[in-house]
Scaffold this motif. Structure first.
Motif, PDB file in Angstrom:
ATOM      1  N   TYR A 160      97.010  10.005  -9.976  1.00 32.52           N
ATOM      2  CA  TYR A 160      96.683  11.837  -9.595  1.00 32.52           C
ATOM      3  C   TYR A 160      95.405  12.068  -8.605  1.00 32.52           C
ATOM      4  O   TYR A 160      96.317  12.953  -8.106  1.00 32.52           O
ATOM      5  N   ILE A 161      94.539  11.263  -8.748  1.00 30.81           N
ATOM      6  CA  ILE A 161      93.909  12.355  -7.390  1.00 30.81           C
ATOM      7  C   ILE A 161      94.657  11.631  -6.484  1.00 30.81           C
ATOM      8  O   ILE A 161      94.339  12.873  -5.449  1.00 30.81           O
ATOM      9  N   LEU A 220      92.413  16.025 -14.165  1.00 36.06           N
ATOM     10  CA  LEU A 220      91.172  15.558 -13.504  1.00 36.06           C
ATOM     11  C   LEU A 220      89.873  16.294 -14.808  1.00 36.06           C
ATOM     12  O   LEU A 220      89.197  16.914 -14.329  1.00 36.06           O
ATOM     13  N   TRP A 279      89.676  10.072 -13.902  1.00 36.54           N
ATOM     14  CA  TRP A 279      91.214  10.392 -13.724  1.00 36.54           C
ATOM     15  C   TRP A 279      92.203   9.200 -13.360  1.00 36.54           C
ATOM     16  O   TRP A 279      91.533   7.861 -12.648  1.00 36.54           O
ATOM     17  N   ALA A 331      93.580  11.257 -19.496  1.00 35.20           N
ATOM     18  CA  ALA A 331      93.211  11.270 -18.230  1.00 35.20           C
ATOM     19  C   ALA A 331      94.625   9.489 -18.185  1.00 35.20           C
ATOM     20  O   ALA A 331      95.377  10.356 -16.891  1.00 35.20           O
TER      21      ALA A 331
END
Length: 361
Positions: free
Chosen positions: A208-209, A144, A204, A138
């Motif tokens: 990115y999330i 994810l 994650w 991650a």
């Protein structure tokens, strides 16, 4: 090796655990009980487990605001930024988004773990190895990740993860998630060999999330991101109280994971149990020669087997010719039901509340 300063954890501790009624109830849910008789509550066990791999001041606890005192009583060394209180129940997506915004503001390089507060994991060494594997991926990839559990039987109470059959990699691409299938479907999943139980453990990067929320849940992202300057400040609680009830009630699975094309899973090497029912708890407790599990009680069990019995401390319980039953109580309620009906405990709780009032639920 990943810098520990970039590792964060979010413990989800807001559920009611209604299938463990009457011990677990709205005023005091199962995560705040010592369900396994270890001397630690499930929340305390989860916090201690994660603190072996993640700096303690980087572990956040998400819970309903009515449980603030319970959390601080059981984890008294929490700093203010580590406790996130939900003013309303809105499922997992809104609280994960807010937690990601909070953490990202503290550290833009952060990678966050999301884990339930009430699961059983015995092999913590293997758990840590799987976590570190996922954290490493991650931190480097736009992905994810979820930890998937190797199924041992066609359980219809768990969700399943289907992954692509790629033997060249330890990290598998997720094809789809399936919620609680019927027995025939679950059996076919096991026969296919590329399905795992969904443990609800995710890893994650915050960057990115947040990107995925911005793409797939733009309305929710804007609602919370507009107030990001107030997070981790004295004004945070009031801001959350104002905006949180406006968020859609939706799970992280439906909000993000089913839409994202970069979901991957790590097939886990550790034994796991979600401790979701009295029967699952029975599996993990010490038992006598007739497979009876007894918590707190002083019991005489004649011609009785495979029962789980949990009472107030030191209550004397005498049972004769009873097999495969749940016998549990708190100070006001006694429940006696076949283990085969364990999924109906939630309905029984609702019936009791409707007849006798919210105080017992």
């Amino acid at each position: 090796m990943m810098n520990p300063k970039n590792k964060y954890a979010v413990i989800m501790a807001g559920g009611v655990g209604s299938r463990f009624w009457p011990v677990s109830k709205t005023s005091h849910p199962k995560q705040f009980h010592d369900m396994l008789g270890t001397g630690k509550t499930l929340l305390q066990q989860t916090y201690s487990r994660l603190a072996k791999f993640i700096p303690e001041n980087q572990i956040l606890i998400l819970t309903n605001d009515i449980y603030e005192d319970l959390v601080l009583e059981q984890i008294p060394n929490l700093e203010p930024h580590q406790l996130f209180l939900e003013p309303a129940m809105r499922n997992t997506a809104p609280c994960i988004l807010l937690a990601a915004l909070k953490i990202h503001k503290l550290n833009p390089e952060a990678v966050m773990l999301v884990a339930p507060s009430d699961h059983w994991i015995e092999d913590e060494k293997s758990f840590g190895e799987n976590l570190n594997q996922a954290f490493k991926v991650a931190s480097k990839e736009r992905a994810l990740l979820t930890l998937g559990i190797q199924p041992t039987f066609p359980n219809t109470g768990y969700g399943y993860i289907e992954y692509e059959k790629d033997k060249s990699s330890d990290i598998k691409d997720v094809v789809k998630f399936t919620e609680k299938p019927d027995y025939g479907t679950a059996k076919s999943f096991l026969n296919q060999g590329n399905f795992l139980w969904n443990a609800g453990i995710f890893i994650w990067s915050t960057a990115y999330i947040l990107n995925e929320f911005q793409e797939f849940q733009p309305k929710m992202f804007s609602l919370f991101n507009d107030e990001v300057s107030k997070l981790n400040t004295f004004d945070e609680r009031q801001v959350i109280s104002d905006i949180y009830p406006k968020a859609e009630n939706i799970s992280i699975d439906y909000a993000i994971l089913e839409s994202s094309e970069s979901v991957k899973c790590v097939p886990a090497d550790f034994d796991w149990n979600d401790l979701g029912t009295w029967g699952s708890l029975h599996d993990k407790l010490d038992k006598d020669s007739e497979k009876n599990a007894v918590v707190n009680a002083k019991a005489i069990l004649n011609h009785s087997s495979n029962n789980i019995i949990r009472t107030e401390k030191d209550k004397i319980v005498v049972i004769q010719r009873l097999n495969d039953f749940i016998i549990v109580e708190d100070e006001k309620v006694l429940v006696i039901a076949p283990k085969s009906d364990e999924q109906d405990i939630k309905k029984l709780r609702q019936q009791a509340i409707e007849k006798f009032g919210d105080a017992i639920g």
